[in-house]
Design a protein around this motif. Sequence first.
Motif, PDB file in Angstrom:
ATOM      1  N   THR A  31       0.833  -1.203   0.000  1.00 33.72           N
ATOM      2  CA  THR A  31       0.000   0.000   0.000  1.00 33.72           C
ATOM      3  C   THR A  31       0.867   1.252   0.000  1.00 33.72           C
ATOM      4  O   THR A  31       1.838   1.338   0.752  1.00 33.72           O
ATOM      5  CB  THR A  31      -0.916   0.021   1.231  1.00 33.72           C
ATOM      6  OG1 THR A  31      -1.701  -1.173   1.263  1.00 33.72           O
ATOM      7  CG2 THR A  31      -1.841   1.237   1.216  1.00 33.72           C
ATOM      8  N   GLU A  32       0.491   2.212  -0.841  1.00 41.87           N
ATOM      9  CA  GLU A  32       1.186   3.505  -0.907  1.00 41.87           C
ATOM     10  C   GLU A  32       0.164   4.622  -0.797  1.00 41.87           C
ATOM     11  O   GLU A  32      -0.867   4.603  -1.475  1.00 41.87           O
ATOM     12  CB  GLU A  32       1.953   3.619  -2.224  1.00 41.87           C
ATOM     13  CG  GLU A  32       2.616   4.974  -2.440  1.00 41.87           C
ATOM     14  CD  GLU A  32       3.165   5.142  -3.841  1.00 41.87           C
ATOM     15  OE1 GLU A  32       3.545   6.283  -4.187  1.00 41.87           O
ATOM     16  OE2 GLU A  32       3.187   4.156  -4.602  1.00 41.87           O
ATOM     17  N   CYS A  33       0.444   5.589   0.045  1.00 45.70           N
ATOM     18  CA  CYS A  33      -0.456   6.734   0.184  1.00 45.70           C
ATOM     19  C   CYS A  33      -0.144   7.758  -0.888  1.00 45.70           C
ATOM     20  O   CYS A  33       0.971   8.282  -0.977  1.00 45.70           O
ATOM     21  CB  CYS A  33      -0.306   7.352   1.566  1.00 45.70           C
ATOM     22  SG  CYS A  33      -1.371   8.792   1.834  1.00 45.70           S
ATOM     23  N   ILE A  34      -1.133   8.064  -1.706  1.00 48.76           N
ATOM     24  CA  ILE A  34      -0.990   9.120  -2.711  1.00 48.76           C
ATOM     25  C   ILE A  34      -1.274  10.471  -2.074  1.00 48.76           C
ATOM     26  O   ILE A  34      -0.607  11.462  -2.349  1.00 48.76           O
ATOM     27  CB  ILE A  34      -1.936   8.861  -3.895  1.00 48.76           C
ATOM     28  CG1 ILE A  34      -1.526   7.559  -4.608  1.00 48.76           C
ATOM     29  CG2 ILE A  34      -1.918  10.030  -4.875  1.00 48.76           C
ATOM     30  CD1 ILE A  34      -2.474   7.151  -5.710  1.00 48.76           C
ATOM     31  N   GLY A  35      -2.243  10.495  -1.191  1.00 51.20           N
ATOM     32  CA  GLY A  35      -2.577  11.724  -0.480  1.00 51.20           C
ATOM     33  C   GLY A  35      -3.658  11.474   0.544  1.00 51.20           C
ATOM     34  O   GLY A  35      -4.596  10.716   0.291  1.00 51.20           O
ATOM     35  N   CYS A  36      -3.503  12.068   1.733  1.00 54.45           N
ATOM     36  CA  CYS A  36      -4.479  11.905   2.803  1.00 54.45           C
ATOM     37  C   CYS A  36      -4.273  13.065   3.773  1.00 54.45           C
ATOM     38  O   CYS A  36      -3.127  13.385   4.110  1.00 54.45           O
ATOM     39  CB  CYS A  36      -4.279  10.564   3.492  1.00 54.45           C
ATOM     40  SG  CYS A  36      -5.515  10.183   4.767  1.00 54.45           S
ATOM     41  N   ASP A  48      -2.380  16.138   4.086  1.00 47.75           N
ATOM     42  CA  ASP A  48      -1.871  16.420   2.737  1.00 47.75           C
ATOM     43  C   ASP A  48      -2.903  17.221   1.951  1.00 47.75           C
ATOM     44  O   ASP A  48      -4.119  17.029   2.117  1.00 47.75           O
ATOM     45  CB  ASP A  48      -1.600  15.111   1.987  1.00 47.75           C
ATOM     46  CG  ASP A  48      -0.515  14.271   2.642  1.00 47.75           C
ATOM     47  OD1 ASP A  48       0.301  14.846   3.383  1.00 47.75           O
ATOM     48  OD2 ASP A  48      -0.487  13.050   2.394  1.00 47.75           O
ATOM     49  N   PRO A  49      -2.468  18.090   1.062  1.00 52.88           N
ATOM     50  CA  PRO A  49      -3.409  18.752   0.159  1.00 52.88           C
ATOM     51  C   PRO A  49      -4.013  17.728  -0.789  1.00 52.88           C
ATOM     52  O   PRO A  49      -3.381  16.711  -1.113  1.00 52.88           O
ATOM     53  CB  PRO A  49      -2.526  19.769  -0.583  1.00 52.88           C
ATOM     54  CG  PRO A  49      -1.146  19.210  -0.497  1.00 52.88           C
ATOM     55  CD  PRO A  49      -1.062  18.515   0.827  1.00 52.88           C
ATOM     56  N   GLU A  58     -10.444  18.480  -5.192  1.00 54.07           N
ATOM     57  CA  GLU A  58     -11.828  18.459  -4.733  1.00 54.07           C
ATOM     58  C   GLU A  58     -12.508  17.122  -5.009  1.00 54.07           C
ATOM     59  O   GLU A  58     -13.532  16.810  -4.398  1.00 54.07           O
ATOM     60  CB  GLU A  58     -12.626  19.584  -5.415  1.00 54.07           C
ATOM     61  CG  GLU A  58     -12.192  20.985  -4.999  1.00 54.07           C
ATOM     62  CD  GLU A  58     -13.074  22.058  -5.616  1.00 54.07           C
ATOM     63  OE1 GLU A  58     -14.024  21.692  -6.347  1.00 54.07           O
ATOM     64  OE2 GLU A  58     -12.827  23.260  -5.359  1.00 54.07           O
ATOM     65  N   THR A  59     -11.934  16.337  -5.911  1.00 53.92           N
ATOM     66  CA  THR A  59     -12.573  15.087  -6.327  1.00 53.92           C
ATOM     67  C   THR A  59     -12.371  13.937  -5.343  1.00 53.92           C
ATOM     68  O   THR A  59     -13.077  12.935  -5.403  1.00 53.92           O
ATOM     69  CB  THR A  59     -12.058  14.653  -7.706  1.00 53.92           C
ATOM     70  OG1 THR A  59     -10.615  14.619  -7.680  1.00 53.92           O
ATOM     71  CG2 THR A  59     -12.532  15.622  -8.772  1.00 53.92           C
ATOM     72  N   TRP A  60     -11.409  14.044  -4.421  1.00 47.63           N
ATOM     73  CA  TRP A  60     -11.228  13.010  -3.408  1.00 47.63           C
ATOM     74  C   TRP A  60     -10.577  13.590  -2.152  1.00 47.63           C
ATOM     75  O   TRP A  60      -9.916  14.610  -2.198  1.00 47.63           O
ATOM     76  CB  TRP A  60     -10.439  11.809  -3.928  1.00 47.63           C
ATOM     77  CG  TRP A  60      -9.120  12.068  -4.607  1.00 47.63           C
ATOM     78  CD1 TRP A  60      -8.882  12.102  -5.952  1.00 47.63           C
ATOM     79  CD2 TRP A  60      -7.835  12.289  -3.991  1.00 47.63           C
ATOM     80  NE1 TRP A  60      -7.555  12.337  -6.210  1.00 47.63           N
ATOM     81  CE2 TRP A  60      -6.882  12.452  -5.032  1.00 47.63           C
ATOM     82  CE3 TRP A  60      -7.386  12.368  -2.664  1.00 47.63           C
ATOM     83  CZ2 TRP A  60      -5.533  12.693  -4.782  1.00 47.63           C
ATOM     84  CZ3 TRP A  60      -6.038  12.603  -2.409  1.00 47.63           C
ATOM     85  CH2 TRP A  60      -5.127  12.756  -3.471  1.00 47.63           C
ATOM     86  N   PHE A  61     -10.801  12.893  -1.049  1.00 42.73           N
ATOM     87  CA  PHE A  61     -10.204  13.293   0.229  1.00 42.73           C
ATOM     88  C   PHE A  61      -8.926  12.520   0.512  1.00 42.73           C
ATOM     89  O   PHE A  61      -7.997  13.047   1.115  1.00 42.73           O
ATOM     90  CB  PHE A  61     -11.204  13.086   1.370  1.00 42.73           C
ATOM     91  CG  PHE A  61     -12.307  14.107   1.389  1.00 42.73           C
ATOM     92  CD1 PHE A  61     -12.122  15.340   2.005  1.00 42.73           C
ATOM     93  CD2 PHE A  61     -13.525  13.846   0.770  1.00 42.73           C
ATOM     94  CE1 PHE A  61     -13.128  16.291   2.017  1.00 42.73           C
ATOM     95  CE2 PHE A  61     -14.543  14.791   0.786  1.00 42.73           C
ATOM     96  CZ  PHE A  61     -14.341  16.018   1.399  1.00 42.73           C
ATOM     97  N   CYS A  62      -8.894  11.246   0.115  1.00 43.28           N
ATOM     98  CA  CYS A  62      -7.673  10.479   0.229  1.00 43.28           C
ATOM     99  C   CYS A  62      -7.603   9.500  -0.934  1.00 43.28           C
ATOM    100  O   CYS A  62      -8.641   9.147  -1.520  1.00 43.28           O
ATOM    101  CB  CYS A  62      -7.578   9.739   1.577  1.00 43.28           C
ATOM    102  SG  CYS A  62      -8.759   8.401   1.809  1.00 43.28           S
TER     103      CYS A  62
END
Length: 249
Positions: free
Chosen positions: A225-230, A233-234, A237-241
């Motif tokens: 698993t890799e976090c792209i953004g959460c 993190d900025p 508008e299309t997703w929160f994480c």
Amino acid sequence: MQDSTPFQAQDLTPDMQKTQLIDMFTRIVVHYGLWFNEVQHQMGMEKALTALDKATQSSIASLMKHLSSTLGFELEQGMPKALMSLDDATTEKLMAAVGKAWLANDGVWFQAVEFEHGMNDAKRCNDSCWARFSPFEAHRIKNILGLGRHPGLEGLKKALNLRMYAFINEQSIVEETSDSFIFQMNECRVQRARMRKGLDDYPCKSGGLVEYARFAEGVDDRIKTECIGCPPDPHPETWFCAWRFTLTP
């Protein structure tokens, strides 16, 4: 000396009796969770999950038997007949309602710790809770879907759609390569509620790193698993994480 009559449940007022009844269900849930946690502590997660499967099957069967005989409702396949007879639309609404109740339960626990001991302790407890809940949830969903030990990315995609969050948030999957895909949380009830109050995003990345990684590993231990953004993190508008799942050799 006159013998004293022992205090009994019948001595409670009607309202207190109902409170006692509901509290007895709470005690079942807590005792059940304590058993799982202790077996996991003493014997490891794999053995705890195996024991959980056996205990859950017997526990539900016993509870349904006692409740049906006491309240007089019929059973079908070991479940209340009224529940088994629900149409699909009502079942989906009920699952969403249970999902909302689960999220509320998570929130009240967080706040109970936060208001008394502060945000740091609440987040620490939250992240540790997810480290145990995610593999548990993955295991239960794999049982429902009949997935094998290594169902790969396709198995993970199915499992992600049966998480508690899937019934109350909006999420999507973006295909990337033959060995990876991206999962996006497009709508999040928690973050959206904060937005309505004019608050910043809740910084859930520390919990998310545990939550998503442990869930993916619980489905298939070859998946990374890799976090792209959460948040914090900025994010667009299309997703929160957003998270990337990759199947390793």
